[in-house]
Design an enzyme around this catalytic site. Sequence first.
Site, PDB file in Angstrom:
ATOM      1  N   SER A 145       0.681  -1.099   0.022  1.00  0.00           N
ATOM      2  CA  SER A 145       0.037  -0.013  -0.045  1.00  0.00           C
ATOM      3  C   SER A 145       0.844   1.312   0.241  1.00  0.00           C
ATOM      4  O   SER A 145       1.779   1.444  -0.692  1.00  0.00           O
ATOM      5  CB  SER A 145      -1.039  -0.132   1.070  1.00  0.00           C
ATOM      6  OG  SER A 145      -2.033   0.956   1.169  1.00  0.00           O
ATOM      7  N   ASP A 168      -9.809  -5.002  -5.126  1.00  0.00           N
ATOM      8  CA  ASP A 168      -9.431  -3.774  -4.189  1.00  0.00           C
ATOM      9  C   ASP A 168     -10.366  -2.603  -4.107  1.00  0.00           C
ATOM     10  O   ASP A 168     -10.675  -2.156  -5.212  1.00  0.00           O
ATOM     11  CB  ASP A 168      -7.998  -3.403  -4.316  1.00  0.00           C
ATOM     12  CG  ASP A 168      -7.304  -2.460  -3.463  1.00  0.00           C
ATOM     13  OD1 ASP A 168      -8.020  -1.858  -2.653  1.00  0.00           O
ATOM     14  OD2 ASP A 168      -6.084  -2.707  -3.573  1.00  0.00           O
ATOM     15  N   HIS A 205      -8.010  -5.465  -0.148  1.00  0.00           N
ATOM     16  CA  HIS A 205      -6.893  -4.976   0.187  1.00  0.00           C
ATOM     17  C   HIS A 205      -6.283  -5.219   1.445  1.00  0.00           C
ATOM     18  O   HIS A 205      -5.024  -5.356   1.639  1.00  0.00           O
ATOM     19  CB  HIS A 205      -7.076  -3.329   0.219  1.00  0.00           C
ATOM     20  CG  HIS A 205      -6.122  -2.520   0.092  1.00  0.00           C
ATOM     21  ND1 HIS A 205      -5.270  -2.265  -0.713  1.00  0.00           N
ATOM     22  CD2 HIS A 205      -5.362  -1.842   1.238  1.00  0.00           C
ATOM     23  CE1 HIS A 205      -4.337  -1.487  -0.434  1.00  0.00           C
ATOM     24  NE2 HIS A 205      -4.157  -1.373   0.771  1.00  0.00           N
TER      25      HIS A 205
END
Length: 289
Positions: free
Chosen positions: A97, A210, A266
């Site tokens: 991320s 995601d 995610h």
Amino acid sequence: MRILSSLILLIALAIALVSATRPVVLMHGVTTGKESMEPLKSWIEESIPDIYVLNVEIGNGAFDSIFTTMDSQIEEFAQVVQADPKLANGFNLIGFSQGTLIARAFVQRYNNPQVYNYISWNGPQGGQFGTPFVNIPWVDKVLGTIPYEKTIQKKLSVAEYWKDPHRIDKYLERSIFLADINNEYQVKNTTYKENLTKLNAMVLTYSTNDKTIIPKESGWFSFYADGSGTEVVPLQQQTQYSEDWLGLRTLDESNRLFFYTTTCTHRDHPIEDYCKPYFTNFTLPYLQN
């Protein structure tokens, strides 16, 4: 005597193989600390015995990941890895991320010690444009309204890679981080390209499920067309690629740029065991060379 010599040779070879295994450094994402990367650390250590894995945490983790500037986080990351003697001969690097941007910026700005393989897990490489992102209501509201105010750019890390396709001029004028490390300014930083093209491999992944990174394809440097919040332009169709601002085309044409997708959400990276096959197939091979 021959048996003894052969035994000594085998022992020496085993020692050489162990010492040749490159260390791995991990960089966590936003709103979390290094604890979120512990499952990945365990997977690596289980797969490659005797490997050294450094799981980096910036400041106190979750709080500082949001309220410390990206430049300051990168500087701290550099200080940590440069102070570790076990990394002196180089290492492989995995970011998750927001951590993918910190990791990549280290390669571009420092690359000392040298990074051999850079692996990006679900990162906003092309930028972020969508909320909720950090799930802190007032922060998400700021991102959706005034992300390019100078005070916000200097207070919220997430604002520094916010890329509004409807306000590209403002983004290029006010973005103090992403526009820089993506070499989008008119004057290009040649060191960024020089360092990035020293990589043996750059591995980019995004999740088809995601809902945090928007657009999800940003993990591959793809992003919305200027003026659009729906049309996603693949990296290979961007000026970024054709003019090779960062060296991505150079990496691609020399078979050192790799693209993968996952189906984990995610937050399931890298925690849930059902995501482990993606580690085994798309990450582990790049930690063994």
